[in-house]
Design an enzyme around this catalytic site. Structure first.
Site, PDB file in Angstrom:
ATOM      1  N   MET A  93       0.813  -1.201   0.000  1.00 37.26           N
ATOM      2  CA  MET A  93       0.000   0.000   0.000  1.00 37.26           C
ATOM      3  C   MET A  93       0.855   1.263   0.000  1.00 37.26           C
ATOM      4  O   MET A  93       0.782   2.087   0.909  1.00 37.26           O
ATOM      5  CB  MET A  93      -0.955  -0.023   1.191  1.00 37.26           C
ATOM      6  N   ARG A  94       1.726   1.373  -0.971  1.00 31.18           N
ATOM      7  CA  ARG A  94       2.542   2.589  -1.123  1.00 31.18           C
ATOM      8  C   ARG A  94       2.481   3.009  -2.587  1.00 31.18           C
ATOM      9  O   ARG A  94       2.556   2.163  -3.487  1.00 31.18           O
ATOM     10  CB  ARG A  94       4.018   2.289  -0.774  1.00 31.18           C
ATOM     11  N   LEU A  96       4.514   4.420  -5.493  1.00 27.22           N
ATOM     12  CA  LEU A  96       5.946   4.377  -5.769  1.00 27.22           C
ATOM     13  C   LEU A  96       6.346   5.538  -6.669  1.00 27.22           C
ATOM     14  O   LEU A  96       5.590   5.942  -7.564  1.00 27.22           O
ATOM     15  CB  LEU A  96       6.289   3.043  -6.435  1.00 27.22           C
ATOM     16  N   HIS A 112      -4.572  -5.458  -8.812  1.00 27.90           N
ATOM     17  CA  HIS A 112      -5.508  -4.431  -8.370  1.00 27.90           C
ATOM     18  C   HIS A 112      -6.904  -5.058  -8.330  1.00 27.90           C
ATOM     19  O   HIS A 112      -7.292  -5.741  -9.283  1.00 27.90           O
ATOM     20  CB  HIS A 112      -5.463  -3.236  -9.331  1.00 27.90           C
ATOM     21  N   THR A 144       3.410   1.166 -13.942  1.00 29.46           N
ATOM     22  CA  THR A 144       4.017   2.354 -14.573  1.00 29.46           C
ATOM     23  C   THR A 144       3.909   3.504 -13.561  1.00 29.46           C
ATOM     24  O   THR A 144       3.340   3.340 -12.491  1.00 29.46           O
ATOM     25  CB  THR A 144       3.243   2.745 -15.855  1.00 29.46           C
ATOM     26  N   GLU A 146       2.066   5.980 -13.478  1.00 30.80           N
ATOM     27  CA  GLU A 146       0.685   6.409 -13.194  1.00 30.80           C
ATOM     28  C   GLU A 146      -0.014   5.307 -12.399  1.00 30.80           C
ATOM     29  O   GLU A 146       0.020   4.135 -12.792  1.00 30.80           O
ATOM     30  CB  GLU A 146      -0.048   6.679 -14.519  1.00 30.80           C
ATOM     31  N   LEU A 147      -0.641   5.660 -11.290  1.00 30.25           N
ATOM     32  CA  LEU A 147      -1.249   4.702 -10.366  1.00 30.25           C
ATOM     33  C   LEU A 147      -2.292   3.811 -11.043  1.00 30.25           C
ATOM     34  O   LEU A 147      -3.195   4.295 -11.734  1.00 30.25           O
ATOM     35  CB  LEU A 147      -1.916   5.465  -9.212  1.00 30.25           C
TER      36      LEU A 147
HETATM   37  C1  GRF Z   1      -6.318  -7.254  -2.122  1.00 31.67           C
HETATM   38  O1  GRF Z   1      -7.572  -6.652  -2.356  1.00 31.67           O
HETATM   39  C2  GRF Z   1      -5.454  -7.002  -3.326  1.00 31.67           C
HETATM   40  O2  GRF Z   1      -6.201  -6.891  -4.516  1.00 31.67           O
HETATM   41  C3  GRF Z   1      -4.834  -5.676  -3.024  1.00 31.67           C
HETATM   42  O3  GRF Z   1      -4.596  -5.695  -1.622  1.00 31.67           O
HETATM   43  C4  GRF Z   1      -5.607  -6.495  -1.001  1.00 31.67           C
HETATM   44  C5  GRF Z   1      -4.998  -7.403   0.032  1.00 31.67           C
HETATM   45  O4  GRF Z   1      -4.106  -8.259  -0.616  1.00 31.67           O
HETATM   46  N1  GRF Z   1      -3.639  -5.530  -3.799  1.00 31.67           N
HETATM   47  P1  GRF Z   1      -3.212  -9.324   0.246  1.00 31.67           P
HETATM   48  O5  GRF Z   1      -4.172 -10.238   0.957  1.00 31.67           O
HETATM   49  O6  GRF Z   1      -2.392  -8.516   1.240  1.00 31.67           O
HETATM   50  O7  GRF Z   1      -2.381 -10.037  -0.775  1.00 31.67           O
END
Ligand code: GRF
Length: 193
Positions: A93-94, A96, A112, A144, A146-147
Site C-alpha cells: 500500500m505505497r 511508488l 488491483h 508504470t 501512473e497509479l
Molecule cells: C487485495 O484486495 C489485493 O487486490 C490488493 O490488496 C488487497 C490485500 O491483498 N492488492 P493481500 O491479501 O495482502 O495479498
C-alpha cells in the site's frame, strides 16, 4: 530467477504465489524461486508466513525516511540485493516514485482489485456496488508511474450479487486473485527468460 514480493498487510496474494511455486515446483522445473518478502509494515502478517517458509524477509518502515524518494531509494537497494527478475507488489500500500518504477521497468507487476481501467484507486468493491455493476474482478498489470494503469497481463471477473457487501465482494474477488496472480507471475518470468 528470483522473485521479490512486497507486502503491507495479510499477504494472501504473496502466500498464494509461494504455495503455487511449491506445488508446481517452480524451483526444480524453471529455476524460479521467491527470494524475499519485503514490507513497509513490521506488523504485516504475511511476514510470519514467509519466515515459516524459510523465505528471507525485511522491513523498511517508510516513516523512518525523510522523503518518499529516500524511502524508495532504500527499498530499491534492498530489493537489488536479491537480483530479482521480477518484483511483485501484493497488497503493497505505497505509491511508488517514478524513479523506483523506472529502476524496475519491465519487471514490476501489481494486482488491483477491479477490472481496470475501471475503479483505479481505493475502495474498489464499494464503488462497484454503488455504481450498480453486475460484474467486478481483479487485474494483474505492469506497474508504470501512473497509479493503477499499465499494460494488463491478466484479469478475472466475478458476479456482483444482490445485497453484496463490500466484504462479500472482496472475498469473492480475492479468491480469483489467488488464481490469476501466480499464473501471471510465472507466465511473465517464462516469457522474459
Ligand atoms: C487485495 O484486495 C489485493 O487486490 C490488493 O490488496 C488487497 C490485500 O491483498 N492488492 P493481500 O491479501 O495482502 O495479498
Amino acid at each position: 530467477k528470483n522473485i521479490v514480493i512486497l507486502i503491507s498487510g495479510g499477504g494472501s496474494n504473496m502466500a498464494a504465489i509461494v504455495r503455487t511455486a511449491q506445488q508446481q515446483d517452480w524451483a526444480g522445473r524453471h529455476g524460479i524461486r521467491v527470494a524475499a518478502v519485503l514490507s513497509n509494515k513490521a506488523d504485516a502478517k504475511g511476514l510470519a508466513l514467509a519466515r515459516e517458509q524459510g523465505i528471507a524477509t525485511q522491513v523498511l518502515d517508510h516513516k523512518a525516511y525523510p522523503s518518499r524518494e529516500a524511502f524508495d531509494t532504500a527499498l530499491a537497494q534492498a530489493i537489488d540485493a536479491y537480483e530479482p527478475s521480477l518484483v511483485v507488489l501484493a497488497g503493497f500500500m505505497r505509491i511508488l516514485t517514478p524513479g523506483f518504477v523506472d529502476h524496475f521497468a519491465g519487471r514490476l507487476v501489481n494486482i488491483h482489485p477491479s477490472l481496470l481501467p475501471a475503479f483505479t484507486g481505493l475502495h474498489t468493491h464499494q464503488r462497484a456496488i454503488d455504481a450498480g455493476c453486475r460484474f467486478a474482478g481483479c487485474t494483474v498489470h505492469e506497474v508504470t508511474a501512473e497509479l493503477d494503469v499499465g499494460p494488463i497481463l491478466d484479469q478475472a471477473v466475478v458476479p456482483v450479487l444482490p445485497g453484496d457487501t463490500a466484504d462479500a465482494l472482496a472475498a469473492r474477488v480475492l479468491t480469483q486473485e489467488h488464481l490469476i496472480y501466480p499464473r501471471a507471475v510465472l507466465a511473465h518470468l517464462l516469457a522474459n527468460r
